[in-house]
Design an enzyme around this catalytic site. Structure first.
Site, PDB file in Angstrom:
ATOM      1  N   HIS A 142      -1.453   6.699  -1.190  1.00  0.00           N
ATOM      2  CA  HIS A 142      -2.553   7.337  -1.369  1.00  0.00           C
ATOM      3  C   HIS A 142      -2.027   8.919  -2.036  1.00  0.00           C
ATOM      4  CE1 HIS A 142      -2.923   9.011   2.724  1.00  0.00           C
ATOM      5  NE2 HIS A 142      -3.254  10.138   2.074  1.00  0.00           N
ATOM      6  N   ASN A 198     -10.970   3.063   6.047  1.00  0.00           N
ATOM      7  CA  ASN A 198     -10.459   4.441   6.249  1.00  0.00           C
ATOM      8  C   ASN A 198     -10.976   5.134   7.509  1.00  0.00           C
ATOM      9  OD1 ASN A 198      -9.213   6.639   5.135  1.00  0.00           O
ATOM     10  ND2 ASN A 198     -11.090   7.557   4.334  1.00  0.00           N
ATOM     11  N   TRP A 199     -10.017   5.699   8.271  1.00  0.00           N
ATOM     12  CA  TRP A 199     -10.171   6.463   9.443  1.00  0.00           C
ATOM     13  C   TRP A 199     -10.378   5.395  10.531  1.00  0.00           C
ATOM     14  CZ3 TRP A 199      -9.036  11.483   8.880  1.00  0.00           C
ATOM     15  CH2 TRP A 199      -9.394  12.068   7.635  1.00  0.00           C
ATOM     16  N   ASP A 227       0.595   1.733   3.110  1.00  0.00           N
ATOM     17  CA  ASP A 227       0.159   2.986   2.408  1.00  0.00           C
ATOM     18  C   ASP A 227       1.540   3.933   2.373  1.00  0.00           C
ATOM     19  OD1 ASP A 227      -0.777   5.325   1.485  1.00  0.00           O
ATOM     20  OD2 ASP A 227      -2.147   5.412   2.922  1.00  0.00           O
ATOM     21  N   ASN A 232     -14.208  10.627   2.087  1.00  0.00           N
ATOM     22  CA  ASN A 232     -12.978  10.787   2.809  1.00  0.00           C
ATOM     23  C   ASN A 232     -13.466  12.215   3.604  1.00  0.00           C
ATOM     24  OD1 ASN A 232     -10.476  10.241   4.023  1.00  0.00           O
ATOM     25  ND2 ASN A 232      -9.642  11.931   2.733  1.00  0.00           N
ATOM     26  N   GLY A 282      -2.892  16.422   5.143  1.00  0.00           N
ATOM     27  CA  GLY A 282      -1.630  17.189   4.809  1.00  0.00           C
ATOM     28  C   GLY A 282      -0.232  16.497   5.460  1.00  0.00           C
ATOM     29  N   ASN A 283      -0.470  16.045   6.548  1.00  0.00           N
ATOM     30  CA  ASN A 283       0.713  15.027   7.218  1.00  0.00           C
ATOM     31  C   ASN A 283       0.708  13.858   6.649  1.00  0.00           C
ATOM     32  OD1 ASN A 283       0.192  16.805  10.154  1.00  0.00           O
ATOM     33  ND2 ASN A 283       2.163  16.128   9.456  1.00  0.00           N
ATOM     34  N   SER A 284       0.006  13.494   5.654  1.00  0.00           N
ATOM     35  CA  SER A 284       0.103  12.017   5.066  1.00  0.00           C
ATOM     36  C   SER A 284       1.393  12.001   4.184  1.00  0.00           C
ATOM     37  CB  SER A 284      -0.842  11.794   3.802  1.00  0.00           C
ATOM     38  OG  SER A 284      -2.276  11.165   4.633  1.00  0.00           O
ATOM     39  N   ASP A 311      -2.907   8.204   8.317  1.00  0.00           N
ATOM     40  CA  ASP A 311      -4.283   8.299   8.508  1.00  0.00           C
ATOM     41  C   ASP A 311      -4.608   8.786  10.005  1.00  0.00           C
ATOM     42  OD1 ASP A 311      -6.984   8.542   8.146  1.00  0.00           O
ATOM     43  OD2 ASP A 311      -7.292   6.453   7.832  1.00  0.00           O
TER      44      ASP A 311
HETATM   45  N1  ARG Z   1      -8.176   9.446   5.685  1.00  0.00           N
HETATM   46  C1  ARG Z   1      -6.951   9.515   5.018  1.00  0.00           C
HETATM   47  C2  ARG Z   1      -6.893  11.138   4.658  1.00  0.00           C
HETATM   48  O1  ARG Z   1      -7.436  12.086   5.129  1.00  0.00           O
HETATM   49  C3  ARG Z   1      -6.451   8.677   3.995  1.00  0.00           C
HETATM   50  C4  ARG Z   1      -7.255   8.854   2.767  1.00  0.00           C
HETATM   51  C5  ARG Z   1      -6.843   7.899   1.458  1.00  0.00           C
HETATM   52  N2  ARG Z   1      -6.957   6.606   1.601  1.00  0.00           N
HETATM   53  C6  ARG Z   1      -8.456   6.175   1.720  1.00  0.00           C
HETATM   54  N3  ARG Z   1      -8.636   4.702   1.750  1.00  0.00           N
HETATM   55  N4  ARG Z   1      -9.401   6.703   1.003  1.00  0.00           N
HETATM   56  O2  ARG Z   1      -6.204  11.617   3.678  1.00  0.00           O
HETATM   57  N1  ASP Z   2      -4.995  10.850   5.393  1.00  0.00           N
HETATM   58  C1  ASP Z   2      -4.830  12.386   5.537  1.00  0.00           C
HETATM   59  C2  ASP Z   2      -3.844  13.114   4.586  1.00  0.00           C
HETATM   60  O1  ASP Z   2      -4.017  12.630   3.354  1.00  0.00           O
HETATM   61  C3  ASP Z   2      -3.860  12.556   6.877  1.00  0.00           C
HETATM   62  C4  ASP Z   2      -4.823  12.613   8.187  1.00  0.00           C
HETATM   63  O2  ASP Z   2      -6.115  13.311   7.977  1.00  0.00           O
HETATM   64  O3  ASP Z   2      -4.625  12.021   8.991  1.00  0.00           O
HETATM   65  O4  ASP Z   2      -2.802  14.050   4.695  1.00  0.00           O
END
Ligand code: ARG
Ligand code: ASP
Length: 756
Positions: A121, A250-251, A259, A365, A687-689, A706
């Site tokens: 992502h 997601n989440w 990913d 998101n 940001g830790n993604s 995530d």
């Molecule tokens: N929830 C995660 C983050 O905050 C992943 C977002 C990307 N993935 C998704 N299915 N939208 O960024």
């Molecule tokens: N998905 C988040 C990111 O893109 C990471 C998280 O919120 O755990 O940084």
């Protein structure tokens, strides 16, 4: 606390389960199946297993230098970690030296030739940019067979490699109390920071410096980074692997998302950063991570090094209460309307539908995240815990001999109350000025014209010569993202919401719309005005914006007939007056806010990690499910059960077939299952993604991507018993590369062997 209470049960359950639990159907061919592990596993030989199972993570996104605090050595010893936490104190040595920053994501080098691994992502922009009508990379992914086939990931992509960290607190904050006027004080801080940055970047092309503030202004660090700007796309699995489960999952856990993705950093033949060019060569990093092909087990020690964006744990209880009572609900309300706009345009003609889809995903998101934070804060005891800590801080400052602390905290509370009084009007105004990409461009171009007339060192930060190239890149990016229909709809929403404010709280609205202050404002007027603006404007034209950006003067901007530039002119004075009001506040805060963080650190016995600020941090803990009875891993077999054949549960046929045939090779776990994702109790945030998940030897065992929604309130108050983070298992990553996508050459480049 809670976790300790559950401990006896936990030991029994996990020990009986043996391996990684969460089993799908186990076939005879699986080898070591469910009941086969009769001998007690690692427990007998690992004296630290019980300590790891019992570990209640207190949280903390630690600055590397904080890893020398004695508490960490003690924890590492107890958990049986092989490396000394002091090896993590040097951000330039292995393994931290391999951790890099992307724009908004984290990543790491995994080969001597600049191969970078991050999340699927995190590379979406690059996929969009390289897609053609008959070649949809967003959907199908991409694999460069050779280096010559690695295309540019786009002019705005960056890989930042840290070069040095210097504490500049005294240079930035020394003697500030002697400056009586808060605006002058704020200006002085800005001037000192600019000076630090200018000295750091002088005669060093390719080096980007910035000063990061920590602990509410109590600590400033000058960070030097190599800015690599030839970033190329190497390998990305298909959407149906990389975003398996999509927005539905997601989440959420259980999760089965691959990913991950790969970039490569390129530099000029002389080793210096350069724009994308054919003669550029792969960058040779000083450090790269060793990629484990073993993965981890339940309760294993894990850590993450990356760039968490923002947390608010050093806020006062008063600030958090306001967030809970007003900010989050208000934000959520607006975000729901933004989401509805994106959703309403999913079937629009032309590019609008595609752009609406991208927007919808990001609104959704964010909406889910903030709703999760609010829910987490209001359902458990987190707010009570916040209040307790706040009381301790206040009590600490009230002790004899701490009059300075006490007064500062009292002043801080006053400033916070002041800010809260205008919070809604400020929020609505900022949304109205920021929601339309055309209006915010117009405001930004007006500012550039004004600042360019000044000597470079005197210009406002963000409008100096060093900022021109990034500004050009972001205008190019804007061109690709801009859509008039969506821009207008979101702008309209912000204006209509502001209508609800009492007129004296929105003096900018009639000014912006170009009507008399006494005029009756309503939705019809807004619609008529916007119709006219969007018909007449030429600001969507990139060439025009770039021309103004580089050559515009206050005079030429003022003479423009473009409706958005004219609107910016009309509100310009007010805009700057508001900015001054914010500067006054910042100038006041710089003297008192750090005192609060300082007192909090005292109360916590020195063990306070600064709030996240997009700088390098380390968090450590263990592989752990929500309850001891559950498995912290998901498996390939579960994908077969979950798959419906339609998006987002539509794994590629080859992947399903390989799972069905149980072709896992040595990527299987002790139960013969293919591990896909796993959970930990690590302390991360947005940001830790893309962050590397490392084992106790510092080897890469997974990638963070995530958080589970139940624990996202950890941004405000960390609770290790509910916080769980979701990672893609390195074995799944390697298996997909090996078995499904044939990325053997990359497996070899990472120093491993394809086995299937
Ligand atoms: N929830 C995660 C983050 O905050 C992943 C977002 C990307 N993935 C998704 N299915 N939208 O960024
Ligand atoms: N998905 C988040 C990111 O893109 C990471 C998280 O919120 O755990 O940084």
């Amino acid at each position: 606390m809670k976790l300790d209470a559950m401990l006896p049960g936990l030991l029994v359950v996990v020990a009986c389960g043996g391996g990684q639990g969460a089993r799908g159907p186990v076939t005879a061919a699986a080898g070591a199946g469910a009941g086969v592990i009769a001998e007690p596993p690692a427990a007998a030989v690992d004296p630290h297993l019980e300590a790891r199972r019992a570990y209640a993570n207190p949280g903390g996104m630690w600055m590397p230098q904080q890893m020398t605090l004695p508490g960490h050595a003690e924890a590492f010893r107890k958990l049986g970690v092989q490396i000394d936490p002091k090896t993590l104190a040097d951000p330039l040595a292995a393994p931290l030296g391999a951790i890099v920053r992307l724009r908004g994501c984290s990543a790491s080098f995994v080969s001597p030739d600049g191969l970078v691994v991050t999340n699927h992502h995190c590379v979406q922009r690059a996929l969009q940019l390289n897609s053609k009508p008959d070649q949809n990379l967003v959907e199908h992914g991409f694999l460069a067979k050779t280096r010559a086939d690695e295309p540019s990931a786009g002019p705005a992509e960056r890989v930042y490699v840290a070069q040095a960290f210097t504490d500049v607190t005294s240079a930035v904050t020394g003697g500030l109390a002697d400056i009586a006027d808060p605006v002058a004080r704020k200006d002085e801080v800005d001037r000192r920071i600019k000076q630090q940055v200018a000295a750091c970047e002088k005669d060093r092309p390719g080096i980007r410096c910035n000063v990061a503030g920590y602990l509410r202004g109590g600590l400033f660090v000058l960070i030097e980074e190599l800015e690599i700007r030839d970033v190329r796309l190497v390998y990305v699995p298909a959407r149906s692997v990389g975003n398996y489960g999509g927005e539905v999952d997601n989440w959420r856990w259980p999760r089965h998302t691959g990913d991950f993705a790969f970039f490569r950093a390129y530099v000029a033949p002389d080793g210096k950063p350069a724009d994308h060019a054919a003669e550029n060569v792969p960058y040779r990093p000083r450090h790269h991570l060793k990629v484990s092909d073993q993965g981890v087990h339940p309760s294993d020690f894990v850590m993450i090094a990356g760039f968490p964006g923002r947390t608010t744990r050093t806020k006062t209880a008063l600030e958090v209460q306001h967030d809970v009572e007003w900010f989050y609900p208000y934000f959520i309300d607006h975000a729901k309307q933004q989401y509805a706009i994106a959703e309403a345009h999913l079937k629009s003609p032309g590019e609008t539908a595609i752009k609406a889809g991208v927007l919808k995903q990001s609104f959704q998101n964010r909406l889910e995240k903030v709703s999760g934070v609010l829910k987490g804060l209001t359902t458990g005891d987190l707010l009570a815990r916040k209040a307790r800590l706040d009381q301790q801080v206040v009590a600490w400052a009230a002790a004899p001999g701490r009059d300075g602390h006490k007064a500062a905290i009292a002043r801080l509370e006053q400033l916070i109350l002041d800010e809260q009084r205008t919070a809604r009007a400020d929020f609505d105004r900022q949304m109205a000025f920021g929601e339309s990409q055309l209006l915010s461009s117009a405001i930004q171009l007006t500012r550039w014209a004004e600042e360019r007339a000044k000597p470079d060192a005197e210009r406002k930060a963000g409008y100096q010569e060093r900022d021109l190239a990034p500004a050009i890149a972001s205008h190019k990016q804007l061109t690709k993202q801009y859509d008039a229909t969506l821009d207008r709809a979101l702008f309209r929403l912000a204006l209509v919401r502001a209508l609800a404010l009492p007129p004296e709280q929105r003096p900018w609205l009639p000014l912006l719309l170009g009507v008399k202050a006494t005029a009756k404002l309503d939705e019809q007027l807004i619609d008529r005005t916007l119709d006219g603006w969007y018909r007449a404007t030429r600001l969507a034209d990139e060439a025009l914006r770039l021309e103004l950006l580089q050559k515009g003067t206050s005079k030429s901007v003022a003479a423009s007939r473009d409706p958005f530039l004219r609107a910016a002119q009309r509100v310009w004075k007010l805009y700057k007056a508001e900015e001054r009001r914010a500067d006054t506040r910042a100038g006041e805060l710089i003297l008192v806010a750090p005192v609060y963080a300082d007192a909090m650190r005292e109360v916590l016995g020195g063990l306070l990690a600064p709030d996240a600020n997009s700088t390098l941090r380390i968090t450590y803990g263990t592989v752990k499910a929500f309850t001891p009875a559950e498995a912290p891993f998901t498996t390939g077999a579960q994908i077969l059960e979950k798959d419906t054949g339609s998006e987002p549960f539509d794994a590629p046929a080859a992947l399903l077939a390989a799972i069905r045939a149980r072709q896992f090779g040595s990527y299987a776990n002790a139960d013969g299952e293919l591990p896909v994702n796993f959970l930990s109790d690590l302390d991360t945030t947005g940001g830790n993604s893309g962050s590397a998940v490392l084992d106790g030897r510092g080897q890469l065992v997974g990638l963070n991507f995530d958080s589970t929604i139940q624990g996202v309130a950890s941004d405000v108050v960390f609770d290790g018993s509910i916080v769980r983070k979701i990672h893609v298992d390195v074995r799944y990553m390697l298996w997909v590369m090996d078995k499904v996508d044939g990325a053997d050459h990359l497996i070899e480049e990472m120093g491993l062997r394809p086995r299937l």
